[in-house]
Design an enzyme around this catalytic site. Structure first.
Site, PDB file in Angstrom:
ATOM      1  CG  HIS A 108      -1.430   1.367   1.599  1.00  0.00           C
ATOM      2  ND1 HIS A 108      -0.893   2.147   2.606  1.00  0.00           N
ATOM      3  CD2 HIS A 108      -2.449   2.081   1.072  1.00  0.00           C
ATOM      4  CE1 HIS A 108      -1.562   3.285   2.678  1.00  0.00           C
ATOM      5  NE2 HIS A 108      -2.513   3.276   1.771  1.00  0.00           N
ATOM      6  CG  ASN A 110      -2.271   8.159   0.794  1.00  0.00           C
ATOM      7  OD1 ASN A 110      -2.020   8.994   1.661  1.00  0.00           O
ATOM      8  ND2 ASN A 110      -3.244   8.299  -0.074  1.00  0.00           N
ATOM      9  CB  VAL A 111       2.047  10.833  -1.730  1.00  0.00           C
ATOM     10  CG1 VAL A 111       3.271  10.111  -1.210  1.00  0.00           C
ATOM     11  CG2 VAL A 111       1.789  10.462  -3.184  1.00  0.00           C
ATOM     12  NE  ARG A 112      -2.930  11.659   4.149  1.00  0.00           N
ATOM     13  CZ  ARG A 112      -2.216  10.624   4.560  1.00  0.00           C
ATOM     14  NH1 ARG A 112      -1.835   9.712   3.698  1.00  0.00           N
ATOM     15  NH2 ARG A 112      -1.889  10.496   5.830  1.00  0.00           N
ATOM     16  N   GLY A 260     -18.240  12.361   0.922  1.00  0.00           N
ATOM     17  CA  GLY A 260     -19.017  12.069  -0.274  1.00  0.00           C
ATOM     18  C   GLY A 260     -18.194  11.698  -1.472  1.00  0.00           C
ATOM     19  N   GLY A 261     -17.046  11.066  -1.242  1.00  0.00           N
ATOM     20  CA  GLY A 261     -16.218  10.612  -2.353  1.00  0.00           C
ATOM     21  C   GLY A 261     -16.867   9.453  -3.097  1.00  0.00           C
TER      22      GLY A 261
END
Length: 306
Positions: A108, A110-112, A260-261
């Site tokens: 896994h 993730n970058v944000r 609400g994605g």
């Protein structure tokens, strides 16, 4: 003003990162990703890419999203009251790879980037992300390579960065109700802004750029290992832990659902097949028991072996 957050630069990097990772995984598997573009009713959207039933990867999802809105849900501001009443933008790439062979770990990454703004007030922003590895059959060689690459991603940012974010990863990817880690960890960071935008952005890029360097050599080393029904059933059983963590604890999953994605994209992290067994225990001394006895014990994977 110098060092001002540049959302467009972040977006360009994230879209390019998604492209590079998908191209590399397609080259490894031989099968292409399916792409879906989507729009969010409240503002923004994303580009979801999923590879299913491949030769190497049973399911691989690599998502880009850029969502925005006039306000955050109460659940998102409970711990950060200064965000109430601000408009926000959240951008990220998130991926989960579920390999076919049980000897290849799930991974896994993730970058944000998040920014919340209000007129006549300085923006509130931060970076977050990391990558972690979830083996079914542990290999010390793989664990050392994974963590050596994680350390390399952090090296130019200070000697304390890898130990700090390695510990944060161990603490974060922990199933409290099972009293066990999800895997062997890696890196996890959040709320990163104290270095200023440019330096923080450079660190996020370093983490994103090191993911393939960490994972692909392990895939290539294990993808053709022999396995049978016992190994397959253990893989399916351990995938259940992955599902439990993502649905109970994962911040990204919860944030996506609460804002609400797109549900299909948020839940692409779940494996295609999984099983739960009642009160199952591995045979003492087995390779399955070794996962619990050796690899699901947070430790310094880069220490010299005794």
């Amino acid at each position: 003003m110098a060092d001002t957050p540049d959302i467009n630069a972040v977006k360009r990097y994230l879209l390019d990162l998604q492209e590079r990772i998908c191209n590399a995984l397609t080259a490894e598997d031989g099968q292409a990703f399916r792409e879906d573009g989507w729009d969010r009713t409240g503002g923004g959207g994303g580009r979801s890419r999923v590879l299913e039933n491949g030769h190497v990867f049973e399911k691989a999802g690599v998502n880009f999203s850029h969502v925005f809105g006039d306000g955050l849900p109460a659940s998102a501001t409970a711990q950060r009251p200064e965000l109430a009443g601000r408009s926000f933008q959240a951008l990220g790439v998130s991926l989960v790879i579920h390999p076919r062979n049980p000897h290849v770990p799930t991974s896994h990454a993730n970058v944000r980037f998040f920014i919340a703004e209000k007129s006549n007030a300085a923006p509130v922003w931060w970076f977050g992300g990391g990558f972690d590895l979830t083996p079914y059959y542990g290999q010390r060689e793989d664990a050392r390579h994974w963590h050596a690459t994680a350390r390399a991603a952090c090296e130019s940012f200070g000697p304390d960065v890898y130990p700090r974010y390695k510990q944060w990863c161990d603490d974060y990817f922990y199933l409290k109700h099972r009293n066990e880690p999800r895997g062997i960890g890696g890196l996890f960071f959040d709320d990163l802004n104290e270095w200023g935008f440019d330096h923080s952005f450079a660190f996020m890029r370093s983490v994103g750029d090191h993911y393939l360097l960490a994972y692909l050599p392990i895939v290539q080393r294990r993808r053709n290992a022999d396995f049978g029904e016992q190994e397959r059933q253990f893989q399916l059983y351990r995938r259940g832990r992955y599902v439990e963590f993502n649905l109970v604890y994962d911040r990204g999953t919860l944030f996506g659902l609460q804002t609400g994605g797109r549900t299909e994209s948020i839940l692409m992290s779940l494996p295609p097949l999984v099983s739960w067994r009642y009160d199952w225990q591995p045979e003492p001394g087995s390779r399955e028991a070794e996962l619990y006895d050796v690899f699901l014990k947070p430790q310094d994977w880069l220490a010299e072996p005794n």
